[in-house]
Design an enzyme around this catalytic site. Structure first.
Site, PDB file in Angstrom:
ATOM      1  N   ASN A 152       0.823  -1.213   0.000  1.00 56.71           N
ATOM      2  CA  ASN A 152       0.000   0.000   0.000  1.00 56.71           C
ATOM      3  C   ASN A 152       0.858   1.265   0.000  1.00 56.71           C
ATOM      4  O   ASN A 152       0.476   2.281  -0.599  1.00 56.71           O
ATOM      5  CB  ASN A 152      -0.959  -0.001   1.189  1.00 56.71           C
ATOM      6  CG  ASN A 152      -0.257  -0.011   2.525  1.00 56.71           C
ATOM      7  OD1 ASN A 152       0.541  -0.894   2.798  1.00 56.71           O
ATOM      8  ND2 ASN A 152      -0.555   0.960   3.368  1.00 56.71           N
ATOM      9  N   SER A 208       1.784  -5.937 -16.621  1.00 57.55           N
ATOM     10  CA  SER A 208       1.140  -5.918 -15.313  1.00 57.55           C
ATOM     11  C   SER A 208      -0.279  -5.384 -15.488  1.00 57.55           C
ATOM     12  O   SER A 208      -0.703  -5.092 -16.609  1.00 57.55           O
ATOM     13  CB  SER A 208       1.934  -5.043 -14.339  1.00 57.55           C
ATOM     14  OG  SER A 208       2.068  -3.740 -14.859  1.00 57.55           O
ATOM     15  N   MET A 209      -1.006  -5.254 -14.388  1.00 52.74           N
ATOM     16  CA  MET A 209      -2.386  -4.761 -14.455  1.00 52.74           C
ATOM     17  C   MET A 209      -2.492  -3.382 -13.830  1.00 52.74           C
ATOM     18  O   MET A 209      -1.744  -3.044 -12.915  1.00 52.74           O
ATOM     19  CB  MET A 209      -3.322  -5.711 -13.697  1.00 52.74           C
ATOM     20  CG  MET A 209      -3.636  -6.993 -14.419  1.00 52.74           C
ATOM     21  SD  MET A 209      -4.782  -8.017 -13.474  1.00 52.74           S
ATOM     22  CE  MET A 209      -3.679  -8.649 -12.213  1.00 52.74           C
ATOM     23  N   LYS A 232      -7.145 -12.349  -7.007  1.00 57.41           N
ATOM     24  CA  LYS A 232      -5.783 -11.932  -7.339  1.00 57.41           C
ATOM     25  C   LYS A 232      -4.826 -12.657  -6.386  1.00 57.41           C
ATOM     26  O   LYS A 232      -4.728 -12.318  -5.209  1.00 57.41           O
ATOM     27  CB  LYS A 232      -5.627 -10.420  -7.217  1.00 57.41           C
ATOM     28  CG  LYS A 232      -4.282  -9.906  -7.702  1.00 57.41           C
ATOM     29  CD  LYS A 232      -4.246  -8.383  -7.674  1.00 57.41           C
ATOM     30  CE  LYS A 232      -2.927  -7.881  -8.255  1.00 57.41           C
ATOM     31  NZ  LYS A 232      -1.755  -8.302  -7.459  1.00 57.41           N
TER      32      LYS A 232
END
Length: 668
Positions: free
Chosen positions: A38, A86-87, A118
């Protein structure tokens, strides 16, 4: 975004790029993340905001313009014919709603999504030619990855041969389950090695091993979710997944085809609540447009596909108050601080303690008594203090002072060269003696039943033992001094101590608690050199010549055996009648498709080709765990003539049954 000038944006973006590059390199190339996801995501989002507001500050080498980290390893490089992108990430349901509206606008009508968990692992590509696995590779920077084919061949759920002679590429996630992760960390602790911070690190470190045998032992798994360029008759994501299942790939069966945001949000809520109970780690939900033709028409940006998005779970955090910082002494003398806090519920368990690792970590976090701290679980498993809530710090707070003396014996603590840890180097330190004897008696070492930490503590308090050799001089009269020790307990413990004299020497070496020398290293060394006298006479180069031992272990062993105290103690052990020879089997020939490695096996019935004891040893040498009863955890039941209730129970539970001949055929 607050008002900011172009020059200010350039400066901030440059700082962010440098920081993100450093963190990405640690995460992708070294498998050793320096910050929580995060924190990285927040900094990355800030850089994206700046580059969106000021397009002129975007640089070609910006991390926003590439995938993953740079490749810097000993593995052969693999260029991906189709980039492994990547996403894009979102962190709220509102952002997910914006994504859905954007897709509908681009496509011109509502769309259906394949919604998946995920998985918290690392991306893996598998390439097959004529149905045979030819290459496995990591994502790397998205364009160039690493060839890990030799290691992938030892991942049990990756098919080596497909039921059809297809030439295809599939992609998915390689991960380590929570149970395997806990087992691996326990083994590493027993062997004096550093533990992995979370399952993702463990999976990455296990797959990227130069020695495939290490990967083989690590119990990695995969979920395959992408078929690169599938046949024309496959027109959707869910059809591709179903077909991959039929070909033998391990796919995640929780995925669903959903059309409305209400259904998608319900899926998110369900797995937000269930994530702690899953056998593997997840860090979010993935949405992919189900229609493959729409996917192809939308294409990709330079970094991410336009047709998919990842919703990332917010980290679960709780605030609590630090009431104390306690220091514990390990068997090697390392002194470790632990924060003691008001108990809180976190990710399904009650947490009241969190390691502060070492003095540098404690000082960097600036944790003080009375501080309110934010607590989370790293990798959903290990409690960790993420930050101090400075706004709630008491006004009379003072910095915590690192102790100078051992909390057990009062001896001066020292920093050894190149170590961040504090150590007590007093060999008579009661805490070290206690930990050392407890380790000596533990199951991975001498396995002295009934000699646990509480009994060891009493033995030391009554001045009955000062080192492990003293255990073999204990009498019934000595043990009668212990609390709640009656005749039966005394006899049982004396019998267990006496039985341990017959152990093979690798268990004794493990029990000595030599720095960096765990059960695996002890076994390899004992297999090679056969007896302790020979091992004690060896030099560093002799020991380091054994595959996987290395200089650190070799130097640690030679240093230990050079100490007069160690030599005297081992002489005392030998005089007491302890076996000093290797009694195990030589390492068996490695069998590439060994079906019994890390499996639980039960034998039943009358065997013809082996005695029960011989077959048990053979299976154990192949890495199997042989047990006496059938349960849901049993992987195979091998049966001979007149098999009875165990055979019947295995049938009821659907456990694979093998005749003795079938089992032998698989290990020849």
């Amino acid at each position: 975004m607050a008002d900011i000038t172009l020059d200010e944006a350039k400066k901030e973006a440059s700082l962010l790029r440098n920081q993100l590059d450093k963190w990405a390199d640690a995460y992708y190339s070294k498998d050793a993340p320096e910050v929580e996801d995060n924190v990285y995501d927040q900094k990355y989002s800030r850089l994206l905001e700046l580059e969106k507001q000021f397009p002129e500050i975007v640089t070609p080498d910006s991390i926003t313009q590439r995938v993953g980290g740079e490749i810097d390893s000993d593995f052969t490089k693999v260029e991906h014919a189709i980039p492994m992108l990547s996403m894009g990430d979102v962190f709220s349901k509102d952002e997910l709603k914006d994504f859905d509206q954007r897709m509908q606008k681009l496509v011109g009508h509502p769309v259906e999504y394949n919604v998946e968990l995920k998985i918290d692992g690392l991306s893996l590509s598998l390439e097959y030619e004529n149905g045979k696995l030819m290459r496995a590779s990591t994502r790397g920077n998205g364009y160039v990855g690493e060839d890990v084919t030799a290691n992938a061949r030892y991942i049990a759920d990756i098919p080596q041969t497909l039921p059809e002679p297809l030439t295809i590429e599939v992609r998915g996630e390689c991960y380590m389950g929570k149970e395997a992760f806990a087992k691996l960390n326990e083994e590493r602790e027993n062997e004096g090695l550093s533990v992995f911070a979370n399952p993702r690190n463990a999976a990455a470190g296990s797959l990227r091993q130069l020695d495939p045998k290490v990967t083989k032992k690590r119990q990695l798994s995969t979920f395959i979710y992408t078929w690169v360029n599938p046949p024309e008759d496959i027109t959707s994501q869910h059809e591709a997944i179903k077909r991959m299942q039929e070909l033998g790939f391990h796919t995640n069966e929780t995925g669903q085809k959903l059309a409305s945001l209400e259904e998608i949000f319900a899926f998110i809520d369900e797995y937000t609540a269930r994530r702690d109970s899953l056998a593997y780690g997840i860090d979010g939900i993935v949405l992919k447009i189900d229609d493959l033709n729409i996917e192809r028409s939308l294409g990709n940006t330079v970094k991410v596909p336009r047709w998919e998005i990842a919703y990332k779970f917010p980290p679960e955090e709780q605030e609590t108050i630090v009431r104390d910082i306690v220091w514990t002494v390990g068997r090697t003398g390392v002194v470790t601080p632990t924060a003691v806090m008001d108990p809180v519920q976190l990710a399904g368990t009650t947490v009241a303690r969190a390691s502060l690792h070492n003095p540098d970590y404690l000082n960097e976090k600036d944790v003080r008594l009375g501080d309110t701290v934010k607590l989370h679980k790293a990798g959903d498993i290990i409690p960790e203090i993420s930050e101090v809530v400075l706004s709630k710090r008491p006004v009379d707070s003072v910095p915590y002072v690192i102790p100078e003396n051992c909390p057990s014996c009062g001896h001066k603590l020292v920093h050894l060269q190149d170590e961040v840890a504090l150590r007590c180097i007093n060999p008579s330190c009661p805490a070290q003696v206690e930990e050392g004897i407890t380790h000596f008696a533990s199951r991975p070492a001498m396995n002295i039943a009934g000699l646990g930490p509480k009994i060891v503590k009493q033995l030391i308090a009554n001045d009955l033992v000062h080192n492990v050799a003293d255990l073999y001089h204990l009498s019934a009269e000595d043990l009668a001094q212990l609390d709640h020790f009656k005749e039966k307990s005394i006899n049982n413990l004396l019998t267990a101590i006496d039985n341990s004299k017959k152990n093979s020497v690798e268990l004794l070496i493990t029990g000595l608690g030599i720095d960096h020398v765990g059960a695996k290293a002890a076994r390899l060394i004992a297999q090679k050199f056969k007896n302790l006298a020979k091992i004690m006479s060896l030099g560093v180069q002799d020991l380091a010549s054994i595959d996987t031992i290395g200089m650190t272990i070799a130097e640690s062993m030679t240093t230990y055996f050079a100490q007069p105290e160690a030599q005297e103690m081992i002489a005392d052990l030998e005089k007491s009648g302890l076996n000093m020879e290797y009694l195990g089997e030589d390492e068996p020939e490695d069998i590439p498709d060994n079906p019994f490695k890390d499996k639980t096996v039960v034998l039943t019935g009358k065997l013809e080709h082996y005695t029960r004891s011989e077959f048990t040893k053979r299976l154990q040498a192949l890495g199997a765990k042989v047990t006496g009863s059938v349960s849901k955890k049993t992987n195979y039941v091998i049966y001979g003539q007149d098999a009875g209730s165990k055979y019947n129970k295995a049938e009821q539970l659907g456990i694979p049954l093998l005749t003795e001949e079938e089992a032998i055929a698989q290990i020849k």
